[in-house]
Design an enzyme around this catalytic site. Sequence first.
Site, PDB file in Angstrom:
ATOM      1  N   HIS A   1       0.823  -1.217   0.000  1.00  0.00           N
ATOM      2  CA  HIS A   1       0.000   0.000   0.000  1.00  0.00           C
ATOM      3  C   HIS A   1       0.861   1.273   0.000  1.00  0.00           C
ATOM      4  O   HIS A   1       0.343   2.373  -0.233  1.00  0.00           O
ATOM      5  CB  HIS A   1      -0.935   0.001   1.214  1.00  0.00           C
ATOM      6  CG  HIS A   1      -2.277   0.591   0.930  1.00  0.00           C
ATOM      7  ND1 HIS A   1      -2.450   1.804   0.290  1.00  0.00           N
ATOM      8  CD2 HIS A   1      -3.539   0.141   1.202  1.00  0.00           C
ATOM      9  CE1 HIS A   1      -3.730   2.073   0.177  1.00  0.00           C
ATOM     10  NE2 HIS A   1      -4.418   1.078   0.710  1.00  0.00           N
TER      11      HIS A   1
ATOM     12  N   ASP B   1      -2.311   2.559  -4.283  1.00  0.00           N
ATOM     13  CA  ASP B   1      -3.528   2.548  -3.481  1.00  0.00           C
ATOM     14  C   ASP B   1      -4.413   1.362  -3.860  1.00  0.00           C
ATOM     15  O   ASP B   1      -4.202   0.701  -4.881  1.00  0.00           O
ATOM     16  CB  ASP B   1      -4.295   3.855  -3.670  1.00  0.00           C
ATOM     17  CG  ASP B   1      -3.530   5.051  -3.126  1.00  0.00           C
ATOM     18  OD1 ASP B   1      -2.752   4.859  -2.173  1.00  0.00           O
ATOM     19  OD2 ASP B   1      -3.700   6.170  -3.665  1.00  0.00           O
TER      20      ASP B   1
END
Length: 420
Positions: free
Chosen positions: A392, A396
């Site tokens: 992450h 995203d």
Amino acid sequence: MSIDVRVPTTGNAGEDAVIVDWNVRVGDQVSAGEVLVTLETAKSTIEVEAPEAGEVLRVLFDSGDEVPEHEVLAIIGAAGELPAEGDAGPTAAPTAPAADAADPGATAPAEPTPAVVETARADRHRASPRARLLAERNGIDLSTVTGSGPGGRIIVPDVLSAKRATAPAATAAPEAAPVAPPRDAEVAAAAAPRDAEFQLVPVRGARKVTAQRMHASLAGTAQVTLTRYADATAMLSYVKRLRTVTEAQGLPKINVNDVLLFATAKAVAKHPEANSVFDWDGIRQYRQVHLGFAVDTGQALLVPVIPNADALSISGVAAAAAASIEKARSGKLGTAEMEGGTFTVSNLGSLGVHWFTPVLNTPQSCILGVGAAHQSHPDAPSLLPLSLTFDHRALDGAAAAKALASIAEAIETVDVLSAF
């Protein structure tokens, strides 16, 4: 003059190697280029050859021992030459000192006979180096330890057993301490682990490196996994037709995994954010897909890389994968062939697994897990489980979801995609 035989460069600085098997023993005559010992690293096996002809004067480690890179494995020299204990370099043969001129009656000590030399050599090698070190640290006399290794050699578990046997008995509990009822005592005794109830498997070599990397991957990244199905009906039908044609024409085989790798590479090329390597100085998003894929060799999990996989045809991907798998399982896969990957695929479908959470092959930002295609009923489509783990920090969730959707679409339309 004696020569040290050392662990060669293993490909990863500081990586240990495990001794698989010795082909020689102390006292053997060897020729230059003769294989002395086989080593295993996290990525391959290595055969260590004699740098020149001579006699094997010393073997410093046993089969199964873990040895650091560039450590001395053995010493070769002229027949009868005997390096001093603890010295990896050459040592001149002992000579008798001249008698003291002031003491005509003094006599020089006699040189050791061959039998004495051989006995001393055997004494030095009746215990592995690690077992000797452990015994010294715990004050254990090796002459009191029975060896369970090859030829009665003392190994680490033997020293540990001796240590337990000589440990002082536990101090008796105070009289006022409550005594557990017999039934509770029986339950406690039954629950206590016993050495005979398990086998201790050393964490070393490929297993040790894999464990370290997986732990570092989970500890040093922000891993999230997304899952979805792909309709694999058309792909499975396409692979079946490919298999029929290739067998009929004597062409190289193409299997489901080859087609999955091809489709994945094509899809990932459209999502540079998923085809990336994270670094705090900047995220490197690659224009080409250097595709890694997990291979279980039975000894270790290796990840060879297919460079520029997105530019290859299905047959090109299949040929590259087959060559890498053969090398991996024969221990001939080089370090360079496992470097530079930008995206990895781990396929457990052949083992009947549906969903799993693959661990990132850092520093890569994404890894795709593929499960077993299955149908809810005979007329239903074949559903292929896909699990995309991503970092992450590098991308995203929305970007990862789009990349996963593209992979699923490429799988569903791979028969058409292969025409372009």
